[in-house]
Design a protein around this motif. Structure first.
Motif, mmCIF file in Angstrom:
data_model
loop_
_atom_site.group_PDB
_atom_site.id
_atom_site.type_symbol
_atom_site.label_atom_id
_atom_site.label_comp_id
_atom_site.label_asym_id
_atom_site.label_seq_id
_atom_site.Cartn_x
_atom_site.Cartn_y
_atom_site.Cartn_z
ATOM 1 N N THR A 124 -10.660 0.722 0.419
ATOM 2 C CA THR A 124 -11.993 0.772 1.001
ATOM 3 C C THR A 124 -12.872 1.693 0.165
ATOM 4 N N GLU A 167 -10.216 -9.684 0.333
ATOM 5 C CA GLU A 167 -10.767 -9.273 1.627
ATOM 6 C C GLU A 167 -11.927 -10.175 2.044
ATOM 7 N N GLU A 211 -0.171 4.417 2.581
ATOM 8 C CA GLU A 211 0.109 4.051 3.973
ATOM 9 C C GLU A 211 1.566 3.652 4.176
ATOM 10 N N TYR A 220 -8.812 -6.761 -4.853
ATOM 11 C CA TYR A 220 -8.689 -6.436 -3.426
ATOM 12 C C TYR A 220 -9.913 -6.929 -2.658
ATOM 13 N N ARG A 234 -5.233 1.550 0.814
ATOM 14 C CA ARG A 234 -6.193 0.511 1.201
ATOM 15 C C ARG A 234 -7.513 0.835 0.499
ATOM 16 N N PHE A 255 0.851 -1.191 0.000
ATOM 17 C CA PHE A 255 0.000 0.000 0.000
ATOM 18 C C PHE A 255 0.885 1.238 0.000
#
Length: 329
Positions: A186, A213, A58, A209, A184, A55
């Protein structure tokens, strides 16, 4: 002659994180006892298959190990010391971009003679990227804290990672999958970046992804229709041309997984309607994990470089690393 060598070295530096090999083969350190204990707790062992997720925003790299049920469990998350470029895929040599996408690493792509201590090649450009005309070479995960398109993990960090993936490959895993993401993925993060020109590409890799998950199983990755296609079997085998339309699929999607993916899509659609896009940040150069940024600010670039690597490579563009263009996103 010296001038020609200098030009050659500059070209290599621009194309990726390639460096001349060290004189000796470095043996990776043994897998730490704490990691072996963590594997056992998760129902895996050193020879079990491994998977890596990266990532950018991050500045983290995750190592996952497969358990007896065939699912992956997070083994350890590593702070990344340095990556270069900006959020978005790598498209051409010299753009300093660290890659984003899906890659598969074999034993022959490990380099125990790297001048960045230890390294492994991501295999950029992959089949899809090559078909799209993307260029570049020697895009690595390696030690030290210097990047011109690679992911620099410090010597200690890459030593652990290298030892884990090498053991899995020696144990029978033909290749391990690396999933490299801008952040990430989301629904909230995607909605924040809805105005980015890479948004459609990110929606595509988000499918992989989301599958991981939801299932904690490695997604099967194909390429057709100028995009990645996941967990799909085709009537005539794998598509040979990543740019051509996808052939007819013969696999039956898992109903429960499809429902979860549709729920995630609906969540993203709702957030895109109600959420304000993140402002575009001025391009500086890549990123650095906050833990290393604090050390850089406290001790300076030379002391940090000496602390995290024995290869004497300086911190790449330390002023840009301190700037942190992703703060507040």
């Amino acid at each position: 002659m010296r001038h020609a060598l200098a030009i050659g070295a500059m070209a290599l530096a621009l194309s990726g994180c390639m460096a001349l090999d060290a004189d000796d083969v470095r043996e990776p350190p043994p897998i730490p006892a704490k990691l072996i204990a963590a594997m056992a707790k998760n129902g895996s062992k050193p020879e079990s298959p491994v998977l890596i997720r990266i990532f950018k925003q991050e500045s983290e790299l995750e190592v996952w190990k497969q358990n007896k049920q065939g699912q992956y469990a997070l083994l350890k998350s590593y702070p990344m010391c340095r990556w270069s470029g900006k959020l978005g895929p790598k498209m051409k040599s010299g753009d300093r971009q660290a890659p984003e996408g899906f890659y598969h690493v074999s034993a022959g792509m490990l380099n125990p003679k790297s001048q960045y201590f230890l390294s492994f090649n991501l295999g950029y450009p992959n089949r899809l990227e090559s078909a799209l005309g993307y260029t570049g070479e020697a895009l690595m995960v390696h030690g030290a804290c210097s990047s011109s398109g690679c992911y620099a993990m410090t010597d200690q960090g890459v030593g652990e990672i290298y030892s884990v993936v090498q053991r899995a490959l020696a144990g029978g895993q033909g290749t391990f999958q690396v999933q490299a993401y801008p952040f990430r993925m989301t629904a909230e993060n995607m909605a924040k970046h809805r105005g980015d020109p890479n948004f459609d590409f990110w929606k595509n890799i988000k499918q992989g992804y989301d599958i991981f998950e939801a299932t904690k199983r490695q997604p099967k990755v194909s390429a057709c229709g100028r995009r990645y296609v996941f967990n799909t079997d085709f009537a005539d085998g794998e598509p040979s041309d990543p740019l051509a339309a996808c052939p007819a699929a013969i696999s039956t999607p898992d109903a429960g997984l499809v429902a979860r993916l549709q729920s995630e899509d609906a969540k993203l659609a709702g957030m895109m309607t109600n959420q304000t896009s993140a402002p575009l940040n001025a391009y500086v150069d890549g990123g650095m994990h906050p833990s290393f940024r604090a050390l850089l600010e406290k001790n300076g670039a030379e002391k940090l470089a000496a602390k995290i690597s024995g290869t004497k490579y300086p911190i790449s563009r330390p002023e840009a690393a301190l700037a942190d263009p992703y703060a507040g996103l």
